[in-house]
Write an enzyme that holds these catalytic residues in place. Structure first.
Site, PDB file in Angstrom:
ATOM      1  N   GLY A  42      -0.401  19.012   8.715  1.00  0.00           N
ATOM      2  CA  GLY A  42      -1.832  19.279   8.536  1.00  0.00           C
ATOM      3  C   GLY A  42      -2.495  19.597   9.878  1.00  0.00           C
ATOM      4  N   HIS A  43      -2.188  18.789  10.913  1.00  0.00           N
ATOM      5  CA  HIS A  43      -2.772  19.052  12.242  1.00  0.00           C
ATOM      6  C   HIS A  43      -2.284  20.401  12.788  1.00  0.00           C
ATOM      7  CE1 HIS A  43      -2.748  14.504  12.244  1.00  0.00           C
ATOM      8  NE2 HIS A  43      -4.012  14.763  12.521  1.00  0.00           N
ATOM      9  N   LYS A 155      -9.664  18.010   4.255  1.00  0.00           N
ATOM     10  CA  LYS A 155      -9.347  16.808   3.483  1.00  0.00           C
ATOM     11  C   LYS A 155     -10.449  15.760   3.710  1.00  0.00           C
ATOM     12  CE  LYS A 155      -6.204  13.758   4.778  1.00  0.00           C
ATOM     13  NZ  LYS A 155      -6.922  12.459   4.846  1.00  0.00           N
ATOM     14  N   VAL A 182      -3.530  20.458   3.740  1.00  0.00           N
ATOM     15  CA  VAL A 182      -2.097  20.760   3.610  1.00  0.00           C
ATOM     16  C   VAL A 182      -1.468  19.618   2.827  1.00  0.00           C
ATOM     17  CG1 VAL A 182       0.052  21.167   4.881  1.00  0.00           C
ATOM     18  CG2 VAL A 182      -2.108  22.040   5.770  1.00  0.00           C
ATOM     19  N   SER A 192      -2.011  10.950   8.304  1.00  0.00           N
ATOM     20  CA  SER A 192      -1.261  10.072   9.223  1.00  0.00           C
ATOM     21  C   SER A 192      -1.019   8.719   8.573  1.00  0.00           C
ATOM     22  CB  SER A 192      -2.047   9.877  10.515  1.00  0.00           C
ATOM     23  OG  SER A 192      -2.389  11.133  11.039  1.00  0.00           O
ATOM     24  N   ARG A 193      -1.813   8.404   7.567  1.00  0.00           N
ATOM     25  CA  ARG A 193      -1.680   7.093   6.915  1.00  0.00           C
ATOM     26  C   ARG A 193      -0.527   7.055   5.902  1.00  0.00           C
ATOM     27  NH1 ARG A 193      -7.390   6.904   7.903  1.00  0.00           N
ATOM     28  NH2 ARG A 193      -7.811   4.902   8.909  1.00  0.00           N
TER      29      ARG A 193
END
Ligand code: PAF
Length: 300
Positions: A42-43, A155, A182, A192-193
């Site tokens: 996503g990043h 998101k 994404v 990240s979680r």
């Protein structure tokens, strides 16, 4: 194949400001991708979006303590700077700004940036002080990097709305871009979680996207009743025994005001679910969010 060079790492605000002046003097367009590290695809999609809009791409990696209303969540936040740096380099990031906490919050700091209204509902209601922490740190990042454009993930829909309002209200003169969510192969939104979810919870987390898909199908099939849509979504969310719904709401995508009783235009469906471990207890709680823009009148 030649290994990709690591990006240059800048640790101080002063040095980043000098670099920004330098780029601007050369007529280069600077894009900033603010992150808290623990990079995932996503990043990296934000980096690609930034690259398409600027000559140089900078990423900040800073786990911002002031946006965590729960100290356990802050402590548990995944950190792997070397991996992040390698990924940033492989994906063409030119500069990583990685300040220490004291650099952004000098001793005695007492200045906050807060967007009223938009910050109060949804995640703002469940996580008091969260958005104040986000807008304060993003202001600091904006002032340090002075980018032309900054890219955030859609998101975090409310975060994006709050940052857009802050940028407009304070006149930063920075183009704020939202990039699409994404998803993992099974549809779960990348976060990240996700790595902190118990494997059973990770499987159940598919329920969020299942609920979004069902609502979208219902709207496309002509269902416009807010209450009936929410009831359908809540039924699906209840199928996740390890997940407790924090909110499932239909809201105006700009003002974030509650949607009318019958949808009449593009409407945000926003979800937040807190997952626990099968053994229970307060350890290892992971809160996931996701959203979908529902449009009862799509143009064909
Ligand atoms: O979305 C995030 O990762 C963070 O909230 C942000 C924008 C980097 C601010 O700390």
């Amino acid at each position: 194949m030649e290994p990709m060079p690591f990006p240059r790492v800048i640790r101080t605000v002063g040095e980043l400001q000098d670099e920004s002046d330098h780029c601007r003097a050369q007529g280069l367009r600077v894009a900033l991708v603010p992150t808290m590290g623990a990079l995932h695809e996503g990043h990296l999609s934000l980096v690609r979006e930034a690259r398409a809009r600027a000559d140089v791409v900078w990423m900040s990696i800073f786990v911002n303590p002031t946006q965590f209303n729960d100290p356990n969540d802050f402590e548990a936040y995944p950190v792997n700077f070397d991996r992040d740096l390698a990924l940033a380099g492989e994906n063409g990031v030119d500069v990583v700004f990685a300040p220490g906490v004291e650099e952004l919050y000098p001793q005695g700091a007492q200045t906050w940036v807060e967007v009223e209204g938009l910050s109060e509902s949804l995640c703002g209601a469940s996580r008091p002080g969260h958005f104040r922490g986000v807008t304060t740190v993003v202001s600091k990042l904006f002032l340090a990097a002075r980018p032309h454009v900054a890219v955030f993930g859609a998101k975090d829909f409310q975060q994006l709305a709050v940052i857009r309002a802050m940028e407009r209200d304070l006149g930063f003169g920075i183009e704020v871009v939202g990039a699409p969510t994404v998803r993992e192969a099974d549809g779960v939104a990348m976060s990240s979680r996700n790595v902190r979810l118990h494997p059973e919870a990770r499987i159940q987390a598919r329920g969020l996207v299942k609920a979004l898909d069902a609502a979208e199908r219902a709207v496309l099939g002509g269902e416009l009743s807010r209450d009936r849509l929410i009831s359908e979504v809540e039924t699906i969310l209840r199928e996740m025994p390890l997940g407790e719904t924090d909110y499932a709401e239909l809201r105006d995508p700009i003002s974030l005001a509650l949607a009318p009783e019958f949808l009449s235009g593009p409407t945000l469906l926003a979800l937040a679910v807190q997952f626990r471990r099968p053994e229970g207890g307060d350890e290892g709680l992971v809160r996931l969010i996701d959203n979908r823009l529902l449009d009862p009148t799509p143009t064909r």
